[in-house]
Design an enzyme around this catalytic site. Structure first.
Site, short mmCIF file in Angstrom:
data_model
loop_
_atom_site.label_atom_id
_atom_site.label_comp_id
_atom_site.label_asym_id
_atom_site.label_seq_id
_atom_site.Cartn_x
_atom_site.Cartn_y
_atom_site.Cartn_z
N ARG A 13 -30.28 -12.92 9.44
CA ARG A 13 -29.79 -13.84 10.48
C ARG A 13 -30.91 -14.10 11.50
O ARG A 13 -31.51 -15.17 11.51
CB ARG A 13 -28.55 -13.22 11.17
CG ARG A 13 -27.73 -14.22 11.98
CD ARG A 13 -28.29 -14.52 13.34
NE ARG A 13 -28.39 -13.33 14.19
CZ ARG A 13 -29.03 -13.34 15.35
NH1 ARG A 13 -29.63 -14.43 15.80
NH2 ARG A 13 -29.13 -12.23 16.07
N ASP A 14 -31.26 -13.11 12.29
CA ASP A 14 -32.26 -13.33 13.34
C ASP A 14 -33.62 -13.62 12.72
O ASP A 14 -34.40 -14.41 13.25
CB ASP A 14 -32.34 -12.06 14.21
CG ASP A 14 -32.84 -12.35 15.61
OD1 ASP A 14 -33.18 -13.51 15.89
OD2 ASP A 14 -32.87 -11.42 16.43
N CYS A 238 -36.72 -16.57 17.66
CA CYS A 238 -35.52 -17.30 18.06
C CYS A 238 -35.92 -18.74 18.34
O CYS A 238 -36.83 -18.99 19.12
CB CYS A 238 -34.89 -16.67 19.29
SG CYS A 238 -33.53 -17.65 19.96
N1 COA Z 1 -20.04 -23.99 13.90
C1 COA Z 1 -20.12 -25.24 13.41
N2 COA Z 1 -19.86 -26.36 14.12
C2 COA Z 1 -19.50 -26.19 15.41
C3 COA Z 1 -19.40 -24.92 15.99
C4 COA Z 1 -19.68 -23.79 15.19
N3 COA Z 1 -19.62 -22.55 15.66
N4 COA Z 1 -19.02 -25.07 17.27
C5 COA Z 1 -18.89 -26.39 17.49
N5 COA Z 1 -19.17 -27.07 16.37
C6 COA Z 1 -19.12 -28.52 16.18
C7 COA Z 1 -17.89 -29.15 16.75
O1 COA Z 1 -16.82 -29.09 15.85
C8 COA Z 1 -18.36 -30.57 16.98
O2 COA Z 1 -18.37 -31.22 15.73
P1 COA Z 1 -18.18 -32.83 15.63
O3 COA Z 1 -19.38 -33.41 16.32
O4 COA Z 1 -18.16 -33.04 14.16
O5 COA Z 1 -16.89 -33.08 16.34
C9 COA Z 1 -19.82 -30.37 17.40
O6 COA Z 1 -20.21 -29.09 16.90
C10 COA Z 1 -20.01 -30.39 18.89
O7 COA Z 1 -19.15 -29.43 19.47
P2 COA Z 1 -19.48 -28.78 20.90
O8 COA Z 1 -18.45 -27.75 21.18
O9 COA Z 1 -19.67 -29.90 21.89
O10 COA Z 1 -20.83 -28.06 20.61
P3 COA Z 1 -22.27 -28.30 21.24
O11 COA Z 1 -22.88 -29.51 20.70
O12 COA Z 1 -22.18 -28.14 22.71
O13 COA Z 1 -23.05 -27.06 20.60
C11 COA Z 1 -22.98 -24.79 19.82
C12 COA Z 1 -22.68 -25.75 20.94
C13 COA Z 1 -22.73 -23.41 20.37
C14 COA Z 1 -22.08 -25.07 18.64
C15 COA Z 1 -24.46 -24.96 19.36
O14 COA Z 1 -25.28 -25.00 20.49
C16 COA Z 1 -24.89 -23.84 18.46
O15 COA Z 1 -24.48 -23.75 17.31
N6 COA Z 1 -25.75 -22.96 18.93
C17 COA Z 1 -26.20 -21.83 18.15
C18 COA Z 1 -27.42 -21.29 18.69
C19 COA Z 1 -27.92 -20.09 17.91
O16 COA Z 1 -27.55 -19.79 16.81
N7 COA Z 1 -28.86 -19.38 18.55
C20 COA Z 1 -29.49 -18.25 17.99
C21 COA Z 1 -28.66 -17.03 18.01
S1 COA Z 1 -28.38 -16.39 19.59
ZN ZN Z 2 -33.14 -11.39 18.36
#
Ligand code: COA
Ligand code: ZN
Length: 309
Positions: A13-14, A238
């Site tokens: 994952r990371d 990251c």
């Molecule tokens: N998995 C898949 N899709 C997701 C989701 C998830 N966990 N959470 C939200 N979505 C989808 C929504 O359904 C929506 O889909 P649509 O456009 O088809 O309607 C879209 O994403 C936007 O939803 P929203 O709640 O507004 O999300 P966002 O655009 O603000 O993004 C996260 C927020 C958290 C989903 C996104 O920033 C993310 O996945 N970040 C992960 C970061 C990461 O992994 N970092 C490293 C580890 S710490």
């Molecule tokens: Zn880490």
């Protein structure tokens, strides 16, 4: 104090999340195979995040399906919000990681939320997890330093950890996401927390960007912490934390623990095969110090033999 150390291998994952070339599900499962063969029992396998945010994790369901054959493997996943949590639950996952960074800047880049919003989301997940019988570890990300706002006062991580313990977190990971901490900070942050909640509530997630990770792990061990994250070959970084390099290499952490008389259940020599597969998967030279030392020993032996005949 227990001599048993639990190492959660987080390379899949990371480690893989910010690799520029997509790693196939098949290769990911080969890495898992090699890790399990070396004795890994705790694997953070993937995350349920938006595939646009982290394309490497888009195959989360397939990875989890592929891991079903490992009966005794403790598989955890990282989720950023309730949608991810629900997906993890639907896949029968019993150990979930959620994440809250120490600053608005980091939470904004990572999760598109303010810190207060992340706290609300995490609290809702913690509530749901009690009914669902799912263990949740909260990652206090950027606990030592934030990639955007710099070094953090120790009280920031302490207050956040206390908040999530009170909200029902099963454990807290104090995460040095950009590898900018030092052993003294480990003591300063964790000593009071451990006095209040007990060492078994805490995990250390250390990146080795500046070569401090093993020293910090040792500081944690001396405080009684027996749960650590690491990644095979030191794979990682990251995408939302500029400058972050990989986690502490699993083989180095295992070697240090075992040499010090602590038991990880993992054979660091066998991890060499996992490092090889991870190198094949990413096209990068990997390997903690101990693997490279082993290779140099072998080369020296081979050279000796070549000159003797
Ligand atoms: N998995 C898949 N899709 C997701 C989701 C998830 N966990 N959470 C939200 N979505 C989808 C929504 O359904 C929506 O889909 P649509 O456009 O088809 O309607 C879209 O994403 C936007 O939803 P929203 O709640 O507004 O999300 P966002 O655009 O603000 O993004 C996260 C927020 C958290 C989903 C996104 O920033 C993310 O996945 N970040 C992960 C970061 C990461 O992994 N970092 C490293 C580890 S710490
Ligand atoms: Zn880490």
């Amino acid at each position: 104090m227990s001599d048993k150390v639990i190492i959660t291998e987080t390379g899949m994952r990371d480690g893989l999340q910010n690799q520029p070339t997509q790693v196939s599900t098949e290769m990911k499962l080969k890495i898992a195979d090699a890790l399990v063969a070396a004795g890994v029992t705790h694997l953070e396998a993937t995350s349920f995040v938006h595939p646009k945010a982290v394309p490497q994790m888009a195959d989360a369901s397939d990875v989890l399906a592929g891991l079903k054959s490992f009966q005794d493997l403790n598989v955890s996943v990282l989720v950023p919000n309730m949608k991810g949590y629900e997906k993890a639950k639907a896949h029968g996952i019993k150990d979930v990681g959620i994440v809250c960074s120490t600053t608005d800047a980091f939470n904004g880049r990572n999760l598109n939320m303010t810190t207060e919003q992340v706290k609300v989301v995490c609290t809702d997940i913690l509530k749901a997890s009690k009914e669902d019988g799912i263990n949740v570890r909260v990652y206090v990300s950027g606990a030592f330093a934030c990639p955007y706002d710099g070094k953090m006062p120790v009280t920031t991580a302490q207050e956040m950890a206390t908040f999530f313990l009170e909200a029902g977190a099963d454990s807290i990971s104090i995460a040095d996401t950009i590898g900018a901490g030092n052993p003294r900070q480990v003591q300063q942050i964790l000593k009071p927390l451990i006095e209040n909640a007990g060492a078994d509530k805490f995990n250390l997630h250390l990146h080795d960007t500046r070569g401090q990770a093993l020293a910090m792990a040792w500081a944690g061990l001396e405080l009684g912490i027996r749960s650590f994250d690491s990644s095979v070959g030191g794979l990682g970084g990251c995408p939302f934390a500029p400058g972050a390099s990989g986690n502490v290499a699993t083989e180095d952490l295992v070697y240090m623990c075992e040499e010090a008389g602590l038991s990880t259940g993992i054979d660091w020599v066998k991890l060499r095969d996992a490092v090889k597969v991870a190198e094949e998967a990413t096209g990068k030279a990997l390997g903690g110090r101990i693997i490279n030392w082993m290779i140099s020993q072998e080369e020296r032996e081979a050279a000796k033999k070549a000159t003797c005949v």
